[in-house]
Design a protein around this motif. Structure first.
Motif, mmCIF file in Angstrom:
data_model
loop_
_atom_site.group_PDB
_atom_site.id
_atom_site.type_symbol
_atom_site.label_atom_id
_atom_site.label_comp_id
_atom_site.label_asym_id
_atom_site.label_seq_id
_atom_site.Cartn_x
_atom_site.Cartn_y
_atom_site.Cartn_z
ATOM 1 N N ARG A 102 0.813 -1.213 0.000
ATOM 2 C CA ARG A 102 0.000 0.000 0.000
ATOM 3 C C ARG A 102 0.853 1.271 0.000
ATOM 4 O O ARG A 102 0.344 2.363 0.204
ATOM 5 C CB ARG A 102 -0.931 -0.002 1.226
ATOM 6 N N LEU A 103 2.136 1.097 -0.202
ATOM 7 C CA LEU A 103 3.058 2.233 -0.180
ATOM 8 C C LEU A 103 3.700 2.419 -1.551
ATOM 9 O O LEU A 103 4.095 1.447 -2.190
ATOM 10 C CB LEU A 103 4.172 2.015 0.859
ATOM 11 N N GLU A 104 3.819 3.656 -1.972
ATOM 12 C CA GLU A 104 4.565 3.994 -3.184
ATOM 13 C C GLU A 104 5.469 5.177 -2.845
ATOM 14 O O GLU A 104 5.099 6.336 -3.011
ATOM 15 C CB GLU A 104 3.629 4.348 -4.348
ATOM 16 N N PRO A 105 6.648 4.890 -2.306
ATOM 17 C CA PRO A 105 7.526 5.979 -1.866
ATOM 18 C C PRO A 105 7.837 6.972 -2.985
ATOM 19 O O PRO A 105 8.074 6.574 -4.131
ATOM 20 C CB PRO A 105 8.799 5.239 -1.423
ATOM 21 N N ALA A 106 7.837 8.243 -2.625
ATOM 22 C CA ALA A 106 8.242 9.268 -3.585
ATOM 23 C C ALA A 106 9.755 9.242 -3.763
ATOM 24 O O ALA A 106 10.265 9.520 -4.849
ATOM 25 C CB ALA A 106 7.783 10.644 -3.099
ATOM 26 N N GLU A 107 10.478 8.896 -2.681
ATOM 27 C CA GLU A 107 11.930 8.835 -2.729
ATOM 28 C C GLU A 107 12.424 7.716 -1.823
ATOM 29 O O GLU A 107 11.812 7.430 -0.787
ATOM 30 C CB GLU A 107 12.562 10.159 -2.263
ATOM 31 N N VAL A 131 4.748 10.725 -0.001
ATOM 32 C CA VAL A 131 3.946 11.918 -0.260
ATOM 33 C C VAL A 131 2.505 11.480 -0.498
ATOM 34 O O VAL A 131 2.219 10.701 -1.417
ATOM 35 C CB VAL A 131 4.471 12.710 -1.479
ATOM 36 N N ALA A 132 1.591 11.970 0.335
ATOM 37 C CA ALA A 132 0.169 11.623 0.226
ATOM 38 C C ALA A 132 -0.470 12.392 -0.926
ATOM 39 O O ALA A 132 0.064 13.397 -1.390
ATOM 40 C CB ALA A 132 -0.544 11.946 1.536
#
Length: 281
Positions: A102-107, A131-132
């Motif tokens: 459920r996470l998609e890191p921006a960095e 980043v939401a």
């Protein structure tokens, strides 16, 4: 802040330190958690993460051959197997604390650097930035040790506030949340900063750098004995243990000739005249 003399040994004298099993395991686990996000969300499972460990260990050995010293006296490989098993347990525990599907890191492993108005440059590497959809920013840091007791939590959060300050000065955004994920104990420590918090951190960093500047000019680097001394690689040259520090490699100005603090920051500079940076932990 831990020990001024240790800072001198590491930053000015650049004395070598032996690799440790705990720190190296932390580096390995960080690499695995970073690489796991290369896979599609549905494939970010605990078995897949654990399967990454051998390959990431080989890559680590390739980049730092000196790490082979850790297991020199282990001809049968039992210690190495146990050490890798502990890395697996830490990685697996992470799935009980966060859901990577459920996470998609921006960095990931984001290098950040900024210069304050004083001229002091700050830089560091952030494990993960989320980043939401609303634009809110969360800074996440993985720790392979155990969470500190509540009375020591502020010290643990200092690193995160440092990163938040850099992010604020760099992008003019105050992170919504700072999150420390302790894989050793299965705890998650969070803190929601406000500008006043980060302004205090900035003042503390300026005072810290002023102390570093004065010590650099006078050569006065005093040891600060604590329980952590037992893990220090430099006891043989530490006066607290009967040792003699190496000859100070920089020119020294007598304390009475050092300029007094005038309410502003004069950043230390390299031989090339460039400001010296203060790096995050």
């Amino acid at each position: 802040m831990q020990c001024p003399l240790l800072y001198r040994f590491r930053v000015i004298d650049k004395l070598p330190e032996k690799p440790s099993e705990a720190a190296t395991r932390g580096t390995l686990v960080h690499a695995v958690l970073e690489r796991l996000f290369d896979a599609p969300a549905a494939d970010r499972t605990a078995p897949r993460a654990k399967a990454l460990i051998p390959g990431q260990w080989d890559r680590l050995l390739e980049s730092k051959p000196e790490l082979t010293e850790l297991f020199e006296g282990d001809p049968g490989g039992e210690r190495l197997a146990g050490w890798l098993g502990e890395a697996e347990r830490l990685v697996e525990r992470w799935f009980s604390l966060e859901d990577p599907t459920r996470l998609e890191p921006a960095e990931r492993e984001m290098f950040v650097e900024t210069e304050l108005e004083s001229g002091l440059r700050l830089r560091g590497v952030i494990d993960r930035v989320d980043v939401a959809p609303t634009g809110d920013v969360r800074i996440v840091d993985y720790k392979t040790g155990k969470a500190p007791r509540p009375e020591y939590a502020e010290g643990a959060l200092f690193q995160m506030k440092f990163y938040a300050l850099v992010m604020w000065r760099l992008k003019n955004v105050v992170p919504r949340r700072l999150q420390l994920v302790y894989l050793g104990s299965g705890d998650v420590l969070t803190y929601d900063p406000v500008p006043a918090d980060l302004e205090r951190v900035e003042r503390k960093l300026l005072a810290l750098w002023e102390a570093i500047r004065l010590a650099t000019e006078t050569g006065e680097w005093r040891p600060r004995p604590t329980k952590l001394c037992g893990w220090c690689d430099h006891r043989a040259v530490c006066p607290e243990f009967g040792g003699t520090p190496p000859v100070y490699p920089l020119s020294v100005r007598p304390p009475e000739s050092v300029d007094a603090v005038q309410g502003r920051m004069e950043p230390a500079r390299s031989e090339a005249g460039q400001p010296v940076a203060l790096e995050g932990p």
